[in-house]
Design a protein around this motif. Structure first.
Motif, PDB file in Angstrom:
ATOM      1  N   VAL A 182      41.187 -16.204 -31.657  1.00 51.37           N
ATOM      2  CA  VAL A 182      42.271 -15.634 -30.857  1.00 51.37           C
ATOM      3  C   VAL A 182      41.956 -15.870 -29.389  1.00 51.37           C
ATOM      4  N   ASP A 183      42.752 -16.698 -28.740  1.00 57.67           N
ATOM      5  CA  ASP A 183      42.548 -17.025 -27.323  1.00 57.67           C
ATOM      6  C   ASP A 183      41.106 -17.451 -27.042  1.00 57.67           C
ATOM      7  N   GLY A 184      40.559 -18.274 -27.952  1.00 58.03           N
ATOM      8  CA  GLY A 184      39.213 -18.794 -27.784  1.00 58.03           C
ATOM      9  C   GLY A 184      38.117 -17.866 -28.259  1.00 58.03           C
ATOM     10  N   LYS A 185      38.470 -16.678 -28.684  1.00 60.96           N
ATOM     11  CA  LYS A 185      37.475 -15.700 -29.144  1.00 60.96           C
ATOM     12  C   LYS A 185      37.451 -15.680 -30.666  1.00 60.96           C
ATOM     13  N   GLU A 186      36.283 -15.816 -31.248  1.00 60.82           N
ATOM     14  CA  GLU A 186      36.166 -15.873 -32.700  1.00 60.82           C
ATOM     15  C   GLU A 186      36.024 -14.458 -33.269  1.00 60.82           C
ATOM     16  N   ILE A 187      36.909 -14.121 -34.221  1.00 63.90           N
ATOM     17  CA  ILE A 187      36.933 -12.790 -34.838  1.00 63.90           C
ATOM     18  C   ILE A 187      36.640 -12.932 -36.324  1.00 63.90           C
ATOM     19  N   GLU A 188      35.585 -12.292 -36.787  1.00 66.42           N
ATOM     20  CA  GLU A 188      35.255 -12.339 -38.208  1.00 66.42           C
ATOM     21  C   GLU A 188      36.170 -11.401 -38.990  1.00 66.42           C
ATOM     22  N   ILE A 189      36.579 -11.851 -40.164  1.00 68.09           N
ATOM     23  CA  ILE A 189      37.420 -11.028 -41.035  1.00 68.09           C
ATOM     24  C   ILE A 189      36.803 -10.972 -42.425  1.00 68.09           C
ATOM     25  N   SER A 190      37.203  -9.973 -43.183  1.00 71.50           N
ATOM     26  CA  SER A 190      36.744  -9.852 -44.559  1.00 71.50           C
ATOM     27  C   SER A 190      37.604 -10.735 -45.460  1.00 71.50           C
ATOM     28  N   PRO A 191      37.060 -11.258 -46.542  1.00 77.03           N
ATOM     29  CA  PRO A 191      37.867 -12.071 -47.463  1.00 77.03           C
ATOM     30  C   PRO A 191      39.050 -11.302 -48.049  1.00 77.03           C
ATOM     31  N   GLY A 247      49.213 -12.010 -37.208  1.00 83.52           N
ATOM     32  CA  GLY A 247      48.781 -12.355 -35.858  1.00 83.52           C
ATOM     33  C   GLY A 247      48.671 -11.169 -34.928  1.00 83.52           C
ATOM     34  N   ILE A 248      49.587 -10.195 -35.052  1.00 85.47           N
ATOM     35  CA  ILE A 248      49.543  -9.019 -34.184  1.00 85.47           C
ATOM     36  C   ILE A 248      48.298  -8.195 -34.463  1.00 85.47           C
ATOM     37  N   GLU A 249      47.984  -8.027 -35.743  1.00 86.01           N
ATOM     38  CA  GLU A 249      46.847  -7.183 -36.123  1.00 86.01           C
ATOM     39  C   GLU A 249      45.508  -7.830 -35.756  1.00 86.01           C
ATOM     40  N   ILE A 250      45.386  -9.144 -35.968  1.00 83.47           N
ATOM     41  CA  ILE A 250      44.112  -9.791 -35.624  1.00 83.47           C
ATOM     42  C   ILE A 250      43.947  -9.860 -34.111  1.00 83.47           C
ATOM     43  N   ALA A 251      45.058  -9.972 -33.374  1.00 79.80           N
ATOM     44  CA  ALA A 251      44.962  -9.985 -31.917  1.00 79.80           C
ATOM     45  C   ALA A 251      44.454  -8.640 -31.400  1.00 79.80           C
ATOM     46  N   ARG A 252      44.867  -7.565 -32.046  1.00 77.07           N
ATOM     47  CA  ARG A 252      44.383  -6.242 -31.640  1.00 77.07           C
ATOM     48  C   ARG A 252      42.872  -6.132 -31.813  1.00 77.07           C
ATOM     49  N   ARG A 253      42.364  -6.747 -32.861  1.00 77.71           N
ATOM     50  CA  ARG A 253      40.911  -6.733 -33.051  1.00 77.71           C
ATOM     51  C   ARG A 253      40.203  -7.471 -31.920  1.00 77.71           C
ATOM     52  N   ALA A 254      40.911  -8.431 -31.344  1.00 78.01           N
ATOM     53  CA  ALA A 254      40.341  -9.183 -30.223  1.00 78.01           C
ATOM     54  C   ALA A 254      40.627  -8.512 -28.884  1.00 78.01           C
ATOM     55  N   GLY A 255      41.278  -7.345 -28.929  1.00 81.48           N
ATOM     56  CA  GLY A 255      41.587  -6.628 -27.706  1.00 81.48           C
ATOM     57  C   GLY A 255      42.830  -7.120 -26.998  1.00 81.48           C
ATOM     58  N   VAL A 256      43.708  -7.817 -27.724  1.00 79.90           N
ATOM     59  CA  VAL A 256      44.937  -8.358 -27.145  1.00 79.90           C
ATOM     60  C   VAL A 256      46.138  -7.695 -27.811  1.00 79.90           C
ATOM     61  N   GLU A 257      47.067  -7.210 -27.027  1.00 84.56           N
ATOM     62  CA  GLU A 257      48.283  -6.595 -27.557  1.00 84.56           C
ATOM     63  C   GLU A 257      49.436  -7.579 -27.420  1.00 84.56           C
ATOM     64  N   ILE A 258      49.953  -8.052 -28.547  1.00 87.37           N
ATOM     65  CA  ILE A 258      51.106  -8.950 -28.558  1.00 87.37           C
ATOM     66  C   ILE A 258      52.371  -8.100 -28.564  1.00 87.37           C
ATOM     67  N   PRO A 259      53.279  -8.292 -27.625  1.00 83.80           N
ATOM     68  CA  PRO A 259      54.491  -7.460 -27.572  1.00 83.80           C
ATOM     69  C   PRO A 259      55.370  -7.681 -28.803  1.00 83.80           C
ATOM     70  N   VAL A 268      44.049 -20.401 -35.821  1.00 84.10           N
ATOM     71  CA  VAL A 268      43.911 -20.310 -34.375  1.00 84.10           C
ATOM     72  C   VAL A 268      45.189 -19.708 -33.794  1.00 84.10           C
ATOM     73  N   PHE A 269      45.028 -18.698 -32.959  1.00 84.34           N
ATOM     74  CA  PHE A 269      46.159 -18.084 -32.270  1.00 84.34           C
ATOM     75  C   PHE A 269      45.962 -18.203 -30.758  1.00 84.34           C
ATOM     76  N   VAL A 270      47.026 -18.592 -30.073  1.00 89.34           N
ATOM     77  CA  VAL A 270      47.058 -18.548 -28.609  1.00 89.34           C
ATOM     78  C   VAL A 270      48.169 -17.579 -28.243  1.00 89.34           C
ATOM     79  N   THR A 271      47.831 -16.509 -27.532  1.00 88.61           N
ATOM     80  CA  THR A 271      48.799 -15.451 -27.239  1.00 88.61           C
ATOM     81  C   THR A 271      49.298 -15.457 -25.802  1.00 88.61           C
ATOM     82  N   ASP A 272      48.716 -16.322 -24.960  1.00 90.59           N
ATOM     83  CA  ASP A 272      49.117 -16.313 -23.549  1.00 90.59           C
ATOM     84  C   ASP A 272      49.075 -17.729 -23.000  1.00 90.59           C
ATOM     85  N   SER A 273      50.254 -18.316 -22.865  1.00 87.59           N
ATOM     86  CA  SER A 273      50.391 -19.641 -22.262  1.00 87.59           C
ATOM     87  C   SER A 273      51.734 -19.668 -21.537  1.00 87.59           C
TER      88      SER A 273
END
Length: 541
Positions: free
Chosen positions: A6-15, A21-33, A83-88
């Motif tokens: 997410v935005d270049g930050k790697e977030i580990e998830i459970s299988p 995308g909204i939920e994984i972005a929150r784990r990266a500290g990003v709030e998608i509107p 891969v998610f990009v949330t700000d461009s």
């Protein structure tokens, strides 16, 4: 371990994770509107506010391939190597266009809108909107119509997210709301002859991202930025929903659900939502009173009442106490400890447990329980610790005539009538009858010592719900002048210095009573599962 970028930050998830995308972005500290997405509802991806760039990373080479078009994050699963990009620039422009399209048809009536201050459209405009308006300003009408007894629809403010429609279909199963017409003429409406009349209807106001749905109980009563928010527990039934108590200057203006996946998820029932008005009732009791030698009730200051009441109870000798299921764990413990400090064999009984109808279960599992008290399980555990068993109020009342009990302390906290003249007659002839409650009743009128009690929003302490989950809360408002919080009264009767400290009491309870062992001074906002620890320990023995 699977991971998502997410935005270049790697977030580990459970299988086993099923995230978008909204939920994984929150784990990266990003709030998608977003407007239409809600974690408790199905995904429709209609608002397009959450558009983002996405692609995949080759697990062997690490090369990233991006998709050419923006996709809705709410509908895009977060799988391994996604891969998610949330700000461009592309994303910012898309969000600005969405905001612009919504505001073309939206009335700019923020100064008179109840949602002002907590409106997503308002917030997102400042964060993601165009720098200036490109369309001509047009006069707007303010069409509104009632959806039912509790909710009003402000038609022009709606952004057609359909959260409310999905809620009535997927959560309550009542399906009163629908989308009428098509295209630019779409509106939310009720089915003809079927108003919004389910027992969870107030939740549609909570989940509305803008000011389209208004709560009639709260409408035009207070600005949200004047209110203070406190974590609380609904005491309307044994579900024990986690709630926010919102108040200004010690006046509660509304209750809203507080997310708790273990208890109520994102919802609460209307019975609990609107069940706070008794806190500000004009007939609430204030000021302690006692009967003088001639049997006349007279007001008395608490600093005089405490030693007098203590002396009267000690003189009576044989004591009993009725512990209301509306007391917190800490209050029940202190009251039981106090009467047992005077009479080691004092009779302890459980106050009346109000039951109304049958449990009502909804599609998602949310249940409105027929048991209309918050802490029967917790008070019963306290009673079993001190007395070895649980004596019901009815059994205690029947046995009172043949017992040698001379003084009884009865705690209340009920917001509805809970005793009758017949009930009060069973307590006639006692040397001392202490009744501690919020409202007058036959028992209160017969009492030798009348103590005003506190409401749920005025208490510090813990409640144990039907599934043995303990939640601790702090007081949100002060009781009316002249009324004392129950815990503070018991605290002083035990001769403890300073103010009532519920956290310290809970630590003592956890150390002394096995049932509460998992609790302590620091209880998370989601609560503690008392049953889990007991089962784990019993399974290892």
């Amino acid at each position: 371990m699977p991971s998502v970028i997410v935005d270049g930050k790697e977030i580990e998830i459970s299988p086993t994770d099923r995230l978008n995308g909204i939920e994984i972005a929150r784990r990266a500290g990003v709030e998608i509107p977003h407007y239409c997405w809600h974690p408790g509802l199905s995904v429709v991806a209609s608002c397009r506010m959450c558009l983002c760039e996405t692609g995949t990373r080759n697990a062997e080479t690490g090369a990233i391939t991006m998709m050419p078009k923006l996709v809705p994050a709410c509908q895009t699963p977060a799988r391994d190597n996604t891969v998610f990009v949330t700000d461009s620039e592309k994303i910012r422009q898309a969000r600005a266009y969405v905001e612009e399209a919504l505001l073309i048809d939206h009335p700019i009536d923020c100064p008179i809108c109840d949602k002002a201050g907590e409106c997503l459209l308002q917030d997102y405009y400042f964060l993601h909107g165009q720098k200036e308006r490109r369309a001509d300003l047009r006069p707007f009408t303010s069409r509104k119509r009632p959806m039912g007894d509790t909710v009003t629809l402000f038609v022009d403010r709606c952004v057609m997210c359909t959260r409310c429609v999905r809620f009535t279909r997927e959560i309550t199963g009542t399906s009163e709301l629908m989308v009428a017409n098509r295209g630019s003429h779409e509106e939310i409406d009720v089915l003809p002859g079927f108003p919004l009349d389910n027992k969870l209807s107030g939740n549609v106001v909570d989940i509305c991202p803008v000011g389209a749905l208004g709560d009639k109980d709260f409408l035009y009563s207070q600005r949200v930025w004047f209110m203070k928010r406190h974590a609380g527990v609904c005491t309307g039934c044994s579900t024990g929903c986690s709630v926010h108590v919102e108040e200004n200057q010690d006046h509660v203006y509304r209750l809203k659900p507080r997310e708790n996946s273990f208890i109520n998820q994102w919802w609460m029932c209307d019975e609990g939502r609107y069940g706070y008005h008794h806190l500000h009732a004009e007939n609430r009791l204030v000021g302690a009173r006692h009967r003088d030698a001639q049997g006349v009730l007279a007001n008395v200051e608490w600093n005089e009442m405490r030693p007098e009441l203590d002396a009267a109870l000690r003189k009576a000798g044989r004591l009993a106490a009725v512990l209301s299921p509306h007391l917190t764990v800490e209050e029940a413990y202190l009251l039981a400890k106090y009467v047992r400090s005077i009479d080691a064999n004092a009779v302890l009984a459980l106050g009346p447990v109000p039951v109304d109808g049958e449990d009502e279960r909804f599609l998602n599992g949310f249940t409105i329980h027929a048991e209309k008290c918050p802490n029967r399980r917790g008070v019963e555990a306290v009673l079993k610790h001190f007395a070895g068993n649980v004596t019901t109020f009815d059994d205690f009342t029947v046995s009172l005539a043949s017992s040698d009990v001379k003084a009884v302390w009865i705690s209340g906290g009920y917001k509805t009538d809970w005793n009758t003249a017949e009930t009060a007659a069973a307590f006639a002839g006692l040397d001392v009858l202490v009744v501690q409650d919020m409202f007058s009743s036959p028992l209160m009128e017969q009492a030798t010592h009348q103590l005003p009690g506190a409401g749920f929003a005025e208490r510090d302490g813990s409640y144990v719900n039907f599934q043995d989950r303990l939640q601790s809360v702090r007081w949100a408002i002060r009781p009316p002048a002249g009324a004392w919080v129950d815990g503070q009264i018991f605290w002083q009767m035990l001769g403890k210095p300073g103010l009532f400290n519920s956290r310290a009491v809970l630590s003592d309870v956890a150390a002394e009573i096995l049932f509460f062992e998992a609790a302590g001074a620091d209880v998370p906002e989601t609560g503690v599962d008392l049953r889990a620890k007991l089962l784990a320990e019993s399974g290892t023995k």
